[in-house]
Scaffold this motif. Structure first.
Motif, short mmCIF file in Angstrom:
data_model
loop_
_atom_site.label_atom_id
_atom_site.label_comp_id
_atom_site.label_asym_id
_atom_site.label_seq_id
_atom_site.Cartn_x
_atom_site.Cartn_y
_atom_site.Cartn_z
N ARG A 23 0.81 -1.22 0.00
CA ARG A 23 0.00 0.00 0.00
C ARG A 23 0.85 1.27 0.00
N GLU A 24 1.93 1.27 0.76
CA GLU A 24 2.66 2.52 1.01
C GLU A 24 4.06 2.56 0.41
N MET A 25 4.63 1.41 0.04
CA MET A 25 6.03 1.40 -0.34
C MET A 25 6.30 0.96 -1.78
N GLN A 26 5.33 0.33 -2.45
CA GLN A 26 5.60 -0.13 -3.81
C GLN A 26 5.28 0.97 -4.82
N ALA A 27 6.26 1.28 -5.65
CA ALA A 27 6.09 2.29 -6.69
C ALA A 27 5.20 1.75 -7.80
N PRO A 28 4.55 2.62 -8.56
CA PRO A 28 3.70 2.15 -9.68
C PRO A 28 4.45 1.25 -10.66
N ALA A 29 5.75 1.51 -10.85
CA ALA A 29 6.51 0.70 -11.80
C ALA A 29 6.92 -0.65 -11.24
N GLY A 30 6.73 -0.88 -9.93
CA GLY A 30 6.99 -2.19 -9.37
C GLY A 30 8.04 -2.25 -8.27
N GLY A 31 9.05 -1.36 -8.32
CA GLY A 31 10.07 -1.37 -7.28
C GLY A 31 9.54 -0.81 -5.97
N PHE A 32 10.31 -1.02 -4.90
CA PHE A 32 9.89 -0.56 -3.57
C PHE A 32 10.74 0.63 -3.14
N TYR A 33 10.06 1.62 -2.56
CA TYR A 33 10.74 2.79 -2.02
C TYR A 33 11.51 2.40 -0.75
N SER A 34 12.36 3.32 -0.28
CA SER A 34 13.33 2.97 0.76
C SER A 34 12.81 3.09 2.18
N SER A 35 12.12 4.18 2.51
CA SER A 35 11.78 4.38 3.92
C SER A 35 10.72 5.45 4.08
N LEU A 36 10.12 5.47 5.28
CA LEU A 36 9.24 6.54 5.71
C LEU A 36 9.90 7.29 6.86
N ASP A 37 9.80 8.61 6.84
CA ASP A 37 10.40 9.43 7.90
C ASP A 37 9.73 9.17 9.24
N GLU A 73 0.10 -18.96 1.21
CA GLU A 73 -0.75 -19.11 0.03
C GLU A 73 -1.44 -17.79 -0.33
N GLN A 74 -0.59 -16.77 -0.53
CA GLN A 74 -1.07 -15.44 -0.92
C GLN A 74 -0.46 -15.09 -2.28
N PRO A 75 -1.09 -15.47 -3.36
CA PRO A 75 -0.50 -15.24 -4.69
C PRO A 75 -0.29 -13.76 -5.00
N GLY A 76 -1.08 -12.87 -4.40
CA GLY A 76 -0.89 -11.45 -4.65
C GLY A 76 0.45 -10.95 -4.15
N TRP A 77 0.94 -11.52 -3.03
CA TRP A 77 2.24 -11.11 -2.51
C TRP A 77 3.36 -11.61 -3.44
N VAL A 78 3.21 -12.83 -3.92
CA VAL A 78 4.21 -13.37 -4.86
C VAL A 78 4.22 -12.53 -6.13
N ALA A 79 3.04 -12.15 -6.61
CA ALA A 79 2.97 -11.32 -7.82
C ALA A 79 3.64 -9.97 -7.60
N ALA A 80 3.47 -9.39 -6.41
CA ALA A 80 4.12 -8.11 -6.11
C ALA A 80 5.64 -8.27 -6.09
N ALA A 81 6.11 -9.39 -5.55
CA ALA A 81 7.55 -9.65 -5.57
C ALA A 81 8.06 -9.80 -7.00
N GLU A 82 7.28 -10.47 -7.85
CA GLU A 82 7.69 -10.65 -9.24
C GLU A 82 7.73 -9.31 -9.97
N ARG A 83 6.76 -8.41 -9.68
CA ARG A 83 6.77 -7.08 -10.30
C ARG A 83 8.04 -6.32 -9.91
N ALA A 84 8.41 -6.42 -8.64
CA ALA A 84 9.62 -5.73 -8.19
C ALA A 84 10.86 -6.32 -8.85
N LEU A 85 10.90 -7.63 -8.98
CA LEU A 85 12.05 -8.27 -9.63
C LEU A 85 12.12 -7.87 -11.10
N ASP A 86 10.97 -7.81 -11.76
CA ASP A 86 10.95 -7.37 -13.15
C ASP A 86 11.48 -5.93 -13.27
#
Length: 355
Positions: free
Chosen positions: A206-220, A335-348
Motif C-alpha cells: 500500500r505505502e512502499m511499492q512504486a507504480p513501476a513495481g520497485g519498492f521505495y526505501s523508507s518513511l520518515d 498461500e497469498q498469490p498477490g504477494w508473490v505477484a508483487a515480488a515478481e513485479r519488483a524483480l521485473d
C-alpha cells in the motif's frame, strides 16, 4: 547534524580549516559504513548508529576517534561539535605517537573480527528456537510494530519495546515479513504470526511499492516537524471515534487506560491479550477480535487524513531484494498469490532498470 552543524557557516569554516571533510552515503557504500561502524564500536565501547562521525589519520586513513551525534552547543555531557573539532585537531598535533600506537591495536582488532565457527551444544537449537519465537511475539505486540497500519519501525528507545524511533525502513520489513512467515509455518501456525505477515505485506504494497513495481526505501519518523505525530493519539479522540463496546476492549488492549506514554499522548502498545480481555469484558474471544478489528479500521481511516511522514523514494537494489525475498517466502507459505505477484513485479523492475 546536517542542519545543526554542517549548514552553519562558522562550523563549516572551522571544518574546512582543520580537516578534509568527506560525507559518505551509507546506502551507496555499505562496505565503508560497516568498517567505520565497527571501528566506532571498538573505539567508543558501545554500538554506533547514524549520523556517524569518524576522524581518520591523514596518511593511512585509520580511524582514531569516533562518535555519533554531537550537538551545536554543549549539552547532556556532550561537547559541541565545534569544540570537538578543535580538541581532535589539537590531539592529533600534540599526541600523535600515542594515537599511532592506538591505531595499530585497532587495526589488529579489526583483522580478528572473523572468528572460527563454534559448535553449539546439544539442546541449543530448542532453546534458541524458544528465544526467537518469544522475541517475535513481543515485537509484534509492542510499539515497535505499527498496530494500525502494519510495518515495523527501526528500533525501540525504551526497555519495554514500547516507544520506537518511528522511521520505517524497507530493509527491516522485508526480512521480518519472511521470518514471521517461517515462524508461522514451523511453530504451530499461530494466528498472531499470520496476522503480522498480513499487516506487514499490506503496508509494503500500500505505502512502499512504486507504480513501476520497485519498492521505495523508507518513511520518515517526523511529520509536521514532530517525531511520531502521525502515529500517536489523544485519548478523547479515540473515545469519540469508537463505540463504547469497541473502546471497552481497545483501551486496555493498547494502554489507553494507563497514563500517556509519549509526550502527553498515547502510542499503541499491546498490554492485555485477547483471552484476558474476553474474561474482563465478559464476552467471547471472537467478539473481542471483531471489536478490535472494527476499532482498528476506524482509527486507521482517521489516521489516513493526517499529514503523512515523508517518503524516501530511492529504489535500492539490495533493499528491494530483501523485500522481494520476504514477500515471496510469505506468499508461498501463507498461500497469498498477490504477494508473490508483487515480488515478481519488483524483480521485473530490477531486471529492467538496475541490471
Amino acid at each position: 547534524m546536517a542542519h545543526d552543524s554542517f549548514e552553519d557557516p562558522v562550523t563549516a569554516a572551522l571544518m574546512n580549516e582543520l580537516f578534509v571533510n568527506i560525507k559518505v552515503d551509507r546506502e551507496e557504500r555499505p562496505d565503508l559504513d560497516k568498517i567505520y561502524q565497527t571501528a566506532h564500536q571498538l573505539l567508543a565501547r558501545r554500538a554506533g548508529g547514524w549520523p556517524l562521525t569518524v576522524f581518520l589519520a591523514p596518511d593511512d586513513h585509520t580511524p582514531f576517534f569516533a562518535g555519533t551525534y554531537f550537538p551545536p552547543e554543549p549539552r547532556h555531557g556532550m561537547p559541541s561539535f565545534r569544540d570537538l573539532l578543535r580538541r581532535v585537531a589539537d590531539a592529533w598535533r600534540d599526541q600523535q605517537p600515542a594515537i599511532r600506537e592506538q591505531n595499530q591495536a585497532l587495526l589488529q582488532a579489526l583483522a580478528q573480527l572473523e572468528p572460527a565457527p563454534r559448535r553449539r551444544a546439544a539442546g541449543g537449537d530448542e532453546a534458541l528456537g524458544h528465544q526467537a519465537l518469544f522475541t517475535l511475539e513481543r515485537m509484534a505486540a509492542g510499539g515497535l510494530n505499527d498496530q494500525l497500519g502494519g510495518g515495523f519501525c527501526r528500533y525501540s528507545v525504551d526497555d519495554l519495546w514500547m516507544i520506537p524511533h518511528f522511521e520505517k525502513m524497507l530493509y527491516d520489513n522485508g526480512p521480518l515479513l519472511g521470518v514471521y512467515a517461517l515462524a508461522w509455518a514451523s511453530a504451530g501456525r499461530r494466528p498472531a504470526f499470520a496476522h503480522v505477515c498480513r499487516r506487514t505485506a499490506e503496508w509494503a504494497l500500500r505505502e512502499m511499492q512504486a507504480p513501476a513495481g520497485g519498492f521505495y526505501s523508507s518513511l520518515d519518523a517526523d511529520s509536521e516537524g514532530e517525531e511520531g505525530r502521525f502515529y500517536v493519539w489523544d485519548r478523547d479522540e479515540v473515545a469519540e471515534l469508537l463505540s463504547p463496546e469497541e473502546y471497552r476492549v481497545f483501551a486496555p488492549r493498547f494502554g489507553l487506560d494507563r497514563p500517556p506514554n509519549f509526550e502527553g499522548r498515547w502510542h499503541l502498545h499491546g498490554f492485555v491479550d485477547t483471552a484476558a480481555l474476553a474474561a474482563r469484558a465478559d464476552v467471547g474471544a471472537r467478539d473481542v477480535r471483531r471489536l478490535l478489528a472494527s476499532a482498528r479500521d476506524k482509527l486507521l481511516a482517521r489516521r489516513t487524513q493526517r499529514v503523512r511522514p515523508g517518503r524516501d523514494e530511492k529504489i535500492l537494489t539490495s533493499w528491494n531484494a530483501l523485500m522481494i525475498g520476504g514477500l515471496a517466502r510469505a506468499g508461498r507459505l501463507l498461500e497469498q498469490p498477490g504477494w508473490v505477484a508483487a515480488a515478481e513485479r519488483a524483480l521485473d523492475y530490477l531486471h529492467a532498470h538496475h541490471w
